[in-house]
Design an enzyme around this catalytic site. Structure first.
Site, PDB file in Angstrom:
ATOM      1  N   HIS A 208     -18.377 -36.473   3.659  1.00  0.00           N
ATOM      2  CA  HIS A 208     -19.783 -36.056   3.602  1.00  0.00           C
ATOM      3  C   HIS A 208     -20.623 -36.978   2.723  1.00  0.00           C
ATOM      4  O   HIS A 208     -21.854 -37.012   2.861  1.00  0.00           O
ATOM      5  CB  HIS A 208     -19.908 -34.594   3.137  1.00  0.00           C
ATOM      6  CG  HIS A 208     -19.748 -34.368   1.668  1.00  0.00           C
ATOM      7  ND1 HIS A 208     -18.572 -33.915   1.092  1.00  0.00           N
ATOM      8  CD2 HIS A 208     -20.625 -34.523   0.634  1.00  0.00           C
ATOM      9  CE1 HIS A 208     -18.740 -33.786  -0.202  1.00  0.00           C
ATOM     10  NE2 HIS A 208     -19.970 -34.151  -0.512  1.00  0.00           N
TER      11      HIS A 208
ATOM     12  N   ASP B 139     -12.689 -33.828   5.212  1.00  0.00           N
ATOM     13  CA  ASP B 139     -13.729 -34.353   4.330  1.00  0.00           C
ATOM     14  C   ASP B 139     -13.243 -35.567   3.547  1.00  0.00           C
ATOM     15  O   ASP B 139     -13.550 -35.726   2.369  1.00  0.00           O
ATOM     16  CB  ASP B 139     -14.259 -33.281   3.376  1.00  0.00           C
ATOM     17  CG  ASP B 139     -15.617 -33.657   2.781  1.00  0.00           C
ATOM     18  OD1 ASP B 139     -16.311 -34.499   3.381  1.00  0.00           O
ATOM     19  OD2 ASP B 139     -15.979 -33.124   1.710  1.00  0.00           O
TER      20      ASP B 139
ATOM     21  N   SER C  11     -18.381 -35.689  -5.916  1.00  0.00           N
ATOM     22  CA  SER C  11     -17.707 -35.666  -4.620  1.00  0.00           C
ATOM     23  C   SER C  11     -17.025 -37.004  -4.317  1.00  0.00           C
ATOM     24  O   SER C  11     -17.652 -38.064  -4.398  1.00  0.00           O
ATOM     25  CB  SER C  11     -18.710 -35.363  -3.508  1.00  0.00           C
ATOM     26  OG  SER C  11     -19.214 -34.061  -3.615  1.00  0.00           O
TER      27      SER C  11
END
Length: 350
Positions: free
Chosen positions: A83, A113, A189
């Site tokens: 993402h 992901d 992230s």
């Protein structure tokens, strides 16, 4: 990597274990329960691992699209979240020495992901090893990366839970995730969740609430990333059923002795399980609550006990591949039986 860094990554675990069992000698000025000046495991971890952790900036035609983190998985290969790089046209990585370099997207997988990037790292940046087993709850860990764009950051905590089933940022289910109370914020992230030994326990993917963060497990990372590097994509096993957890009320409705297993609410036509497994057919009221009945209850795969939906997802993700034939043990009409299902490939999310 210099000699001292190699020695740390190889021997930190044993050294920390011995320190944990020591008592301060008489006259030692350190306070009980606090680290002495020469006992700073997170500081040592940061010094050893930080050259291999990057800040990522992703651009599209309008400018900066997203920021995140990443880490060196292999010579010339960075790992981050799918993402983070989704929709980007250019990706740049900043290493600990301050240098920015251009990274090329090798492949990404929205279901896990995870994404892999090709990059030319500086000399002092060396690959971080993946943890080869599931961490124990209570294991001390650190989240490294660039939260809110603050490069070179480290937050600390413990593994708060394992085998979590989470929804990714794009609402895909990720099984076997690691939960931590180390502070995780936007920009973390894709960064590594590190053990004190310098191994990657997981790839940070999202925050779930105050003192709750999640990471894609090292086991799933080890399966997905090599395929992304080699082919640009990863194929996930697909059973093709709609499932529900077995709650006490659902167990009562279906005459089950225990509230365990995975209930099959539906088996869509044309799925790998179509014609082999059986979905729910009716609904009954238990204590005023409607409960589905008539569906199979999965209790094992290839002889491995399945008590929860998370265990089902983790087994499929880590132990199977598309095209495998698995023995599915179900409770059907009050009787336990085993049938065989040949797994398909999880459909393209687009």
């Amino acid at each position: 990597m210099d000699g001292s860094r190699r020695q740390f990554l190889a021997a930190a675990g044993a050294g920390l274990a011995s320190l944990a069992g020591c008592t301060a000698p008489e006259g030692d000025p350190s306070v009980a329960g606090l680290d002495a000046p020469d006992d700073q495991p997170f500081a040592e971890l940061y010094e050893a691992a930080s050259p291999s952790v990057v800040r990522l900036r992703v651009y599209d035609s309008r400018g900066v699209l997203a920021e995140g983190s990443g880490w060196l998985y292999d010579d010339g290969v960075l790992v981050t979240n799918a993402h983070v790089v989704a929709g980007g046209e250019t990706v740049r990585a900043q290493f600990a020495n301050g240098d920015w370099v251009t990274a090329e997207l090798l492949g990404s997988d929205p279901y896990s992901d995870l994404a892999a990037l090709a990059v030319e790292p500086p000399m002092d940046a060396t690959p971080l090893p993946l943890l080869d087993e599931q961490p124990r709850v209570g294991t001390r860990v650190a989240a490294a990366g660039a939260p809110l764009g603050l490069e070179g950051s480290l937050t600390t905590g413990v593994v708060s839970g394992v085998n979590r089933t989470i929804s990714s940022v794009r609402n895909f289910t990720i099984s076997g995730a690691i939960q931590t109370d180390a502070a995780v914020n936007p920009g973390n992230s894709g960064g590594p969740l590190l053990t004190l030994e310098g191994t990657v326990a997981g790839v940070i993917t999202q925050a779930g609430g105050e003192n709750i963060g999640f990471a894609v497990s090292s086991a799933l990372t080890e399966r997905v990333i090599p395929e992304l590097v080699e082919t640009g994509s990863y194929q996930h096993s697909y059973l093709g059923v709609r499932i529900l957890p077995v709650t006490p009320l659902l167990a009562d409705a279906n005459g089950l002795d225990d509230a365990r297993g995975v209930y099959l609410a539906a088996v869509p036509a044309g799925s790998p399980a179509d014609g082999v497994l059986q979905g729910g057919t009716e609904t009954v009221s238990v204590g005023g609550s409607p409960q589905p009945t008539g569906g199979d209850v999965i209790v094992a795969l290839d002889g491995t006990t399945i008590d929860t939906t998370g265990q089902l997802g983790t087994y499929l993700a880590l132990e199977t591949s598309p095209g495998d034939t698995v023995g599915v043990t179900v409770i059907r009409d009050g009787e336990e039986q085993t049938v065989e299902v040949t797994l398909g490939t999880r459909p393209d999310p687009r």
